[in-house]
Design a protein around this motif. Structure first.
Motif, PDB file in Angstrom:
ATOM      1  N   LEU A 104     -52.996 -11.908  26.627  1.00 47.45           N
ATOM      2  CA  LEU A 104     -52.094 -11.609  27.755  1.00 47.45           C
ATOM      3  C   LEU A 104     -51.824 -10.109  27.850  1.00 47.45           C
ATOM      4  O   LEU A 104     -51.712  -9.556  28.948  1.00 47.45           O
ATOM      5  N   ALA A 105     -51.748  -9.453  26.695  1.00 42.95           N
ATOM      6  CA  ALA A 105     -51.538  -7.997  26.682  1.00 42.95           C
ATOM      7  C   ALA A 105     -52.770  -7.293  27.246  1.00 42.95           C
ATOM      8  O   ALA A 105     -52.664  -6.436  28.131  1.00 42.95           O
ATOM      9  N   ALA A 106     -53.949  -7.658  26.746  1.00 45.91           N
ATOM     10  CA  ALA A 106     -55.179  -6.998  27.204  1.00 45.91           C
ATOM     11  C   ALA A 106     -55.382  -7.207  28.700  1.00 45.91           C
ATOM     12  O   ALA A 106     -55.773  -6.283  29.422  1.00 45.91           O
ATOM     13  N   SER A 107     -55.079  -8.410  29.176  1.00 46.54           N
ATOM     14  CA  SER A 107     -55.335  -8.677  30.589  1.00 46.54           C
ATOM     15  C   SER A 107     -54.336  -7.939  31.480  1.00 46.54           C
ATOM     16  O   SER A 107     -54.650  -7.594  32.615  1.00 46.54           O
ATOM     17  N   ASP A 228     -51.250  -1.066  17.713  1.00 40.89           N
ATOM     18  CA  ASP A 228     -50.569  -1.774  16.617  1.00 40.89           C
ATOM     19  C   ASP A 228     -49.533  -2.750  17.180  1.00 40.89           C
ATOM     20  O   ASP A 228     -48.955  -3.545  16.447  1.00 40.89           O
ATOM     21  N   ASP A 229     -49.311  -2.674  18.513  1.00 40.41           N
ATOM     22  CA  ASP A 229     -48.234  -3.460  19.120  1.00 40.41           C
ATOM     23  C   ASP A 229     -48.741  -4.411  20.201  1.00 40.41           C
ATOM     24  O   ASP A 229     -47.986  -4.817  21.080  1.00 40.41           O
ATOM     25  N   LEU A 230     -50.035  -4.754  20.138  1.00 39.87           N
ATOM     26  CA  LEU A 230     -50.625  -5.561  21.216  1.00 39.87           C
ATOM     27  C   LEU A 230     -49.899  -6.898  21.397  1.00 39.87           C
ATOM     28  O   LEU A 230     -49.606  -7.310  22.510  1.00 39.87           O
ATOM     29  N   VAL A 231     -49.593  -7.558  20.280  1.00 43.51           N
ATOM     30  CA  VAL A 231     -48.932  -8.865  20.373  1.00 43.51           C
ATOM     31  C   VAL A 231     -47.568  -8.731  21.074  1.00 43.51           C
ATOM     32  O   VAL A 231     -47.150  -9.614  21.826  1.00 43.51           O
ATOM     33  N   PHE A 232     -46.899  -7.598  20.869  1.00 39.02           N
ATOM     34  CA  PHE A 232     -45.572  -7.401  21.469  1.00 39.02           C
ATOM     35  C   PHE A 232     -45.677  -7.035  22.949  1.00 39.02           C
ATOM     36  O   PHE A 232     -44.777  -7.370  23.730  1.00 39.02           O
TER      37      PHE A 232
END
Ligand SMILES: Nc1ncnc2c1ncn2[C@@H]1O[C@H](COP(=O)(O)OP(=O)(O)OP(=O)(O)O)[C@@H](O)[C@H]1O
Ligand SMILES: CC(C)(CO)[C@@H](O)C(=O)NCCC(=O)O
Ligand SMILES: [K+]
Length: 239
Positions: A104-107, A228-232
Motif C-alpha cells: 500500500l505504501a509503494a503503490s 526504513d518506514d515503508l510499513v508505517f
C-alpha cells in the motif's frame, strides 16, 4: 497522538504521530511488549493501529491495554481491495498484513508504476504490483539470518561465523560460502522476479525495506528506493 505498531517475528517497530508529524522508527524486543511498557511509552496515545504477523497473544495484550485506557484500537488486516490496491490471493486474509502495508505504501509512492516490493526481515518477501495497482503475487523466502542458521543447524560439517559485510563473491572457505550463498539466493530471487516483470512492464520501481534492507541495497545492481518506514507509510493511509 496516534501510535502505529508493527509486531514482526523478530522484533516490533513503532512510530508516533502528533499533529501530522511522524516520529522516527523505534524498535523493541517482542518479549518487552507488555501493558507496563505500553503505558509508559504511549502515555499520550488516543489511537493505536496494529499490524501483527506474530502470535495473536500480542493482539490480545495490546487490545486489552487500549480498552482499559479508553484508547481507540484498530487492527489492520489484508483485504481483497483497499484504496486502489487489489490483492492477488484468493484468500486475502492469509496474506501477511506487513506485506500488504508495504505494498500500500509503494503503490501510494509510485502511482501508475509497476513495483517490486521487498521486505528483507525474518523472512524475505518479494511482491509485484502492476501499474493498475493489481497485486500480481509474490515469493516468501527464508530471511538472510534464517538461510544461514538453517544450514548451520541441519549439517555436521558446516561450521561458520556470521559475516558482518554482505558479499556476492565466490567463497573460499565455509563461512564465506554460507554467508555469500544467503545473499546470492536473496539477490538472485529479486533479479529473477525483476526480469520476469520486465517482460510485461517497461518501467519498474524496486522498493526495499526491512531489517536487512540496507545490506540488501548494497548488493543489488538495479536502481531502487530504500525506506526504513515503508510499513508505517502504509499504515498512515488508514488515519
Ligand atoms: N538491530 C537488529 N535487531 C534485530 N534484527 C536486526 C537488527 N538489524 C538488522 N537485523 C536483521 O533484520 C532481521 C529482522 O528484520 P525486521 O526487523 O524487518 O524483522 P521482522 O519485522 O520481525 O521480520 P518479518 O517482517 O519478516 O517478521 C533479522 O533477522 C536480522 O537479520
Ligand atoms: C511472510 C511473513 C512472515 C513476513 O513477515 C508474514 O507476512 C506472514 O506471516 N505472512 C503470512 C503468510 C503469507 O503472507 O502468505
Ligand atoms: K515486517
Amino acid at each position: 497522538m496516534l501510535v502505529l505498531l508493527d509486531v514482526g517475528n523478530t522484533r516490533s517497530k513503532y512510530v508516533c504521530i502528533t499533529n501530522k508529524n511522524r516520529s522516527t522508527v523505534n524498535y523493541i524486543e517482542n518479549n518487552q511488549l507488555n501493558e507496563a511498557w505500553l503505558s509508559q511509552t504511549f502515555e499520550h496515545a488516543d489511537r493505536i493501529f496494529l499490524a501483527n504477523v506474530n502470535n495473536e497473544q500480542f493482539t490480545e495484550v495490546i487490545k486489552g491495554w487500549a480498552k482499559r485506557k479508553a484508547i481507540t484500537f484498530k487492527q489492520l488486516q489484508t483485504q481483497q481491495q483497499q484504496f486502489e490496491l487489489q490483492c492477488a490471493y484468493q484468500a486475502p486474509s492469509k496474506l501477511g498484513i506487513d506485506r500488504w502495508l508495504v505494498m500500500l505504501a509503494a503503490s501510494q509512492l509510485f502511482p501508475k508504476k509497476a513495483c517490486l516490493v521487498i521486505d528483507a526481515g525474518t523472512a524475505t518477501t518479494i511482491d509485484a504490483i502492476s501499474p493498475l495497482s493489481q497485486h500480481l503475487g509474490g515469493w516468501i523466502l527464508p530471511g538472510i539470518d534464517m538461510l544461514y542458521h538453517s544450514l548451520i543447524n541441519n549439517t555436521q560439517k558446516i561450521i561458520a561465523d556470521k559475516s558482518v559485510q554482505p558479499s556476492l563473491a565466490l567463497g573460499k572457505n565455509t563461512s564465506e560460502c554460507v554467508n555469500n550463498g544467503a545473499w546470492a539466493a536473496t539477490v538472485g530471487a529479486i533479479e529473477l522476479q525483476f526480469q520476469q516483470l520486465k517482460t510485461q512492464f517497461d518501467e519498474i520501481e524496486i522498493v526495499i525495506t526491512g531489517g536487512n534492507g540496507c545490506k540488501l541495497s548494497s548488493q543489488l545492481a538495479y536502481p531502487h528506493h530504500i525506506f526504513d518506514d515503508l510499513v508505517f507509510i502504509g499504515m498512515q493511509r488508514f488515519s
